[in-house]
Write an enzyme that holds these catalytic residues in place. Structure first.
Site, PDB file in Angstrom:
ATOM      1  CG  ASN A   1      -1.722   1.202   1.430  1.00  0.00           C
ATOM      2  OD1 ASN A   1      -1.794   2.045   0.536  1.00  0.00           O
ATOM      3  ND2 ASN A   1      -2.360   1.331   2.584  1.00  0.00           N
ATOM      4  CD1 TRP A   2       3.316   0.983  -2.961  1.00  0.00           C
ATOM      5  CD2 TRP A   2       3.409   2.226  -4.829  1.00  0.00           C
ATOM      6  NE1 TRP A   2       3.982   0.251  -3.920  1.00  0.00           N
ATOM      7  CE2 TRP A   2       4.047   0.993  -5.082  1.00  0.00           C
ATOM      8  CE3 TRP A   2       3.334   3.154  -5.865  1.00  0.00           C
ATOM      9  CZ2 TRP A   2       4.618   0.674  -6.327  1.00  0.00           C
ATOM     10  CZ3 TRP A   2       3.892   2.845  -7.096  1.00  0.00           C
ATOM     11  CH2 TRP A   2       4.539   1.618  -7.325  1.00  0.00           C
ATOM     12  CE  LYS A   3      -0.169   3.152   4.751  1.00  0.00           C
ATOM     13  NZ  LYS A   3      -0.102   3.244   6.193  1.00  0.00           N
TER      14      LYS A   3
ATOM     15  CG  HIS B   1      -5.922   1.824   5.044  1.00  0.00           C
ATOM     16  ND1 HIS B   1      -5.531   2.768   5.961  1.00  0.00           N
ATOM     17  CD2 HIS B   1      -4.896   0.943   4.930  1.00  0.00           C
ATOM     18  CE1 HIS B   1      -4.294   2.464   6.376  1.00  0.00           C
ATOM     19  NE2 HIS B   1      -3.892   1.367   5.767  1.00  0.00           N
TER      20      HIS B   1
ATOM     21  CD  GLU C   1      -2.984   5.342   6.785  1.00  0.00           C
ATOM     22  OE1 GLU C   1      -2.884   5.412   5.553  1.00  0.00           O
ATOM     23  OE2 GLU C   1      -2.108   4.805   7.505  1.00  0.00           O
TER      24      GLU C   1
ATOM     25  CD  GLU D   1      -3.549  -2.555   7.217  1.00  0.00           C
ATOM     26  OE1 GLU D   1      -2.398  -2.693   6.806  1.00  0.00           O
ATOM     27  OE2 GLU D   1      -4.271  -1.591   6.915  1.00  0.00           O
TER      28      GLU D   1
ATOM     29  N   GLY E   1       2.342   2.131  10.706  1.00  0.00           N
ATOM     30  CA  GLY E   1       3.301   3.225  10.549  1.00  0.00           C
ATOM     31  C   GLY E   1       4.015   3.612  11.831  1.00  0.00           C
TER      32      GLY E   1
ATOM     33  CB  SER F   1       4.996  -1.947  11.948  1.00  0.00           C
ATOM     34  OG  SER F   1       4.605  -0.607  12.192  1.00  0.00           O
TER      35      SER F   1
ATOM     36  N   GLY G   1       2.797  -1.225   4.258  1.00  0.00           N
ATOM     37  CA  GLY G   1       2.856   0.192   3.895  1.00  0.00           C
ATOM     38  C   GLY G   1       4.286   0.618   3.658  1.00  0.00           C
ATOM     39  N   GLY G   2       4.913   1.184   4.685  1.00  0.00           N
ATOM     40  CA  GLY G   2       6.249   1.770   4.570  1.00  0.00           C
ATOM     41  C   GLY G   2       7.258   0.870   3.857  1.00  0.00           C
TER      42      GLY G   2
HETATM   43  P1  PGA Z   1       2.735   0.178   7.588  1.00  0.00           P
HETATM   44  O1  PGA Z   1       1.294   0.404   6.944  1.00  0.00           O
HETATM   45  O2  PGA Z   1       3.288  -1.114   7.033  1.00  0.00           O
HETATM   46  O3  PGA Z   1       3.543   1.371   7.185  1.00  0.00           O
HETATM   47  O4  PGA Z   1       2.526   0.088   9.071  1.00  0.00           O
HETATM   48  C1  PGA Z   1       0.427  -0.677   6.723  1.00  0.00           C
HETATM   49  C2  PGA Z   1      -0.877  -0.195   6.144  1.00  0.00           C
HETATM   50  O5  PGA Z   1      -1.388   0.849   6.582  1.00  0.00           O
HETATM   51  O6  PGA Z   1      -1.445  -0.831   5.237  1.00  0.00           O
END
Ligand code: PGA
Length: 251
Positions: A11-13, A99, A101, A169, A175, A213, A234-235
Site C-alpha cells: 500500500n503506497w498510500k 483502510h 486512514e 490492521e 506506521g 509495521s 505500507g512503509g
Molecule cells: P505500515 O502500513 O506497514 O507502514 O505500518 C500498513 C498499512 O497501513 O497498510
C-alpha cells in the site's frame, strides 16, 4: 486443510511521484520475472494518479495492481472520487476499502465500506476489506468485538473467497514500528476466520492478511501464524529490497 495462496500487498498510500512509482514497479517486475515461480500473489496499490502507468509497467507480469479506495456509487456528482468501474477500466484487479486512514480521515463507517465492497464486486474487482482496532479499544479489551463487528458490517453478503480478501490492521501498529505480537495476531485472525466460516460457505478459503509495521525482520514470524495468509505492507513496500524480502518469505 484448505490451502490458501498467500498475498503480499503493498500500500503506497499518498507517496511516489511518477518517476519513483515507475522505478519501484519496474524493479519489482524485474525481480518477479527473474525469480520465475513465486510462493505468493503480489499486489501493489499506488495512488490513483499512477495507476495507469503502473498497470502498463506491470502488464504480463506476476505483479497485480489495485486502487486504494473507490466510491460506493457507480458514477455521478462525486468530485474527486474514483468509481470501481474506472479502476477496472484501466486494468486494476483489486481495491482496498475501509483502510483505517480512510475510516479516520474521511469518517468512513463500516456501512459505507460495505457499499464500496459491493461496488468493487460489481465492477469485477477483488475488494481488500480492512479492519482493525485502535489502541484505546485494545486497552479496553474490546479488540475482538470491534474487529468482528467491522467484519460483520463491512463484508457484504455477496462476498466470496474469490472476490474478497480481509486485512487485519491494528491501528496502533500502522506506521508506528510497533507490531502486534504473534499471540495477538493469532487471536484476532482466528476470530475473523471463525466469523467467516460461520457466515460463508467458503469462509475457510478467504485470505486474511495482517498489516501494521510488517518488515523483513518480522515477516517470517507473522506469516507463519495460523490463518495469516499474507501481509498488507505500507512503509516497507516503498523500498523494493524490503518488499522483495517480505515476498521471498513466502517462497
Ligand atoms: P505500515 O502500513 O506497514 O507502514 O505500518 C500498513 C498499512 O497501513 O497498510
Amino acid at each position: 486443510m484448505t490451502q490458501r495462496r498467500p498475498l503480499i500487498a503493498g500500500n503506497w498510500k499518498m507517496n511516489c511521484l511518477r518517476a519513483d512509482g515507475l522505478e519501484l514497479v519496474s524493479a519489482l517486475v524485474a525481480k518477479t520475472a527473474e525469480k520465475g515461480s513465486l510462493g505468493c500473489d503480489v499486489l501493489v496499490c499506488p495512488p490513483a494518479t499512477l495507476l495507469s502507468d503502473v498497470v502498463n509497467a506491470a502488464q504480463n507480469s506476476a505483479v497485480g495492481v489495485g486502487g486504494q479506495d473507490c466510491h460506493a456509487e457507480t458514477s455521478g456528482a462525486h468530485t474527486g472520487d474514483v468509481a470501481a468501474a474506472m479502476l477496472a477500466d484501466i486494468g486494476a484487479g483489486y481495491v482496498l476499502v475501509g483502510h483505517s486512514e480512510r475510516r479516520a480521515d474521511h469518517d468512513e463507517s463500516s456501512t459505507v465500506i460495505r457499499r464500496k465492497a459491493i461496488a468493487a464486486h460489481d465492477a469485477g474487482l477483488i475488494a481488500v476489506v480492512c479492519v482493525g482496532e485502535t489502541e484505546q479499544e485494545r486497552d479496553l479489551g474490546a479488540t475482538l468485538s470491534v474487529v468482528n463487528g467491522q467484519v460483520a458490517v463491512s463484508v457484504p453478503d455477496g462476498a466470496t473467497a474469490k472476490n474478497t480478501v480481509i486485512a487485519y490492521e491494528p491501528v496502533w501498529a500502522i506506521g508506528t514500528g510497533r507490531t502486534a505480537s504473534v499471540a495477538e495476531v493469532a487471536e484476532v485472525h482466528a476470530a475473523i476466520r471463525a466469523e467467516l466460516v460461520e457466515r460463508f460457505e467458503d469462509g475457510d478459503e478467504f485470505r486474511i492478511l495482517y498489516g501494521g509495521s510488517v518488515k523483513p525482520s518480522n515477516a517470517a514470524e507473522l506469516l507463519a501464524v495460523a490463518d495469516v495468509d499474507g501481509a498488507l505492507v505500507g512503509g516497507a513496500s516503498l523500498k523494493v529490497d524490503d518488499f522483495w524480502k517480505i515476498i521471498e518469505t513466502c517462497a
